[in-house]
Scaffold this active site. Structure first.
Site, mmCIF file in Angstrom:
data_model
loop_
_atom_site.group_PDB
_atom_site.id
_atom_site.type_symbol
_atom_site.label_atom_id
_atom_site.label_comp_id
_atom_site.label_asym_id
_atom_site.label_seq_id
_atom_site.Cartn_x
_atom_site.Cartn_y
_atom_site.Cartn_z
ATOM 1 N N ARG A 57 0.814 -1.223 0.000
ATOM 2 C CA ARG A 57 0.000 0.000 0.000
ATOM 3 C C ARG A 57 0.847 1.273 0.000
ATOM 4 O O ARG A 57 0.494 2.254 -0.660
ATOM 5 C CB ARG A 57 -0.948 0.004 1.201
ATOM 6 N N ASP A 158 -15.479 9.807 7.952
ATOM 7 C CA ASP A 158 -14.429 8.800 7.792
ATOM 8 C C ASP A 158 -13.086 9.525 7.783
ATOM 9 O O ASP A 158 -13.001 10.692 7.387
ATOM 10 C CB ASP A 158 -14.609 8.010 6.498
#
Length: 288
Positions: A57, A158
């Site tokens: 990632r 979020d």
């Protein structure tokens, strides 16, 4: 262990994938520092076995900056504590696994609860990800509140700003939407054509109910204000340690109406973490 080849056997045409060549250098010290930084910044506890995930990632961020060593990337972050790259770092290490009407048993409970509610209904989706959860909540409100639905609001927050950008767009692959009941698909989605073939967009009557905000559950100040009829905080507490979970639950309590509902994920159990909430049903809590 592999079987040895006998005489005349075909030579092995495939090599193992256990030791792929790496073009970037991630040392034990780098990995330990990454674990510490994401815990400090987002409360996420990264286990030892997440090393491969961290490499894959964050590799995109290193290549973006033309770097080959994770230590150089981390040094860059430390030199610029207010840089936008911290946002990209956090986004990269945030997991966004979600679906429309995920953990389906929660939505009939929400429907029953809001039908009895007095005044404008407000629901908070505290881990909104790419929007499937808050839009599922909004659809439930539209199905059960009648004319009162126009006053209802869903606050969706979020930490992942990239996920929120996708959520605001409200556009999803048709395959994701086909899993829903046909009646819901017809009522709440528009099918894409031409350049948008294979996509479906949430209808404005749904999106108008939802407000998306970036928010870190560890932040000292939250950009949300109660009271809420329900709070959805599902499948996010599993990434926090018990101390962090307890602090967040303590902060949820004053934001809920006295009879409000707190929805947790299927693998989360708050009963042994905080005395503020008591279990009402399957992964559903009320104030104690």
């Amino acid at each position: 262990m592999t079987q040895s080849q006998g005489p005349g056997a075909e030579p092995n045409q495939w090599s193992g994938l256990g030791h792929l060549e790496r073009d970037l250098i991630l040392t034990d010290e780098d990995f330990a520092q990454i674990r510490q930084l994401i815990y400090q910044r987002a409360g996420i506890v990264l286990a030892e076995h997440k090393r491969e995930m961290v490499y894959s990632r964050l590799a995109k961020r290193l290549r973006h900056h033309g770097l080959t060593r994770f230590s150089d990337y981390l040094a860059r972050l430390s030199r610029q504590p207010e840089a936008r790259e911290w946002e990209a770092f956090t986004n990269a290490l945030t997991t966004n696994l979600t679906a429309f009407f995920r953990e389906m048993h929660h939505f009939p409970l929400l429907a029953e609860h809001v039908r009895k509610a007095s005044g404008p209904v407000r629901v908070w989706s505290a881990a909104a990800s790419t929007g499937e959860e808050p839009y599922s909540i909004a659809m439930t409100l539209l199905e059960n509140l009648g004319s009162r639905a126009t006053e209802a609001r869903v606050v969706a927050t979020d930490i992942d700003t990239e996920a929120l950008t996708r959520a605001r767009a409200g556009v999803y692959p048709v395959e994701q939407v086909r899993k829903l009941e046909e009646e819901r698909v017809k009522r709440f989605f528009q099918k894409g054509r031409g350049a948008h073939e294979g996509l479906a967009r949430i209808r404005p009557e749904v999106t108008s109910l939802v407000e998306f905000l970036p928010m870190n559950l560890l932040a000292p100040q939250w950009p949300v204000k109660g009271p809420f009829d329900a709070i959805f905080c599902r499948n996010v507490m599993i990434y926090f340690d018990k101390e962090t979970q307890a602090r967040i639950l303590q902060r949820f309590a004053p934001l809920l109406k006295p009879d409000g509902l707190l929805f947790a994920g299927h693998s989360e159990n708050f009963s042994y973490i905080s005395k503020v909430f008591r279990l009402r049903g399957q992964t559903v809590y009320t104030l104690a």
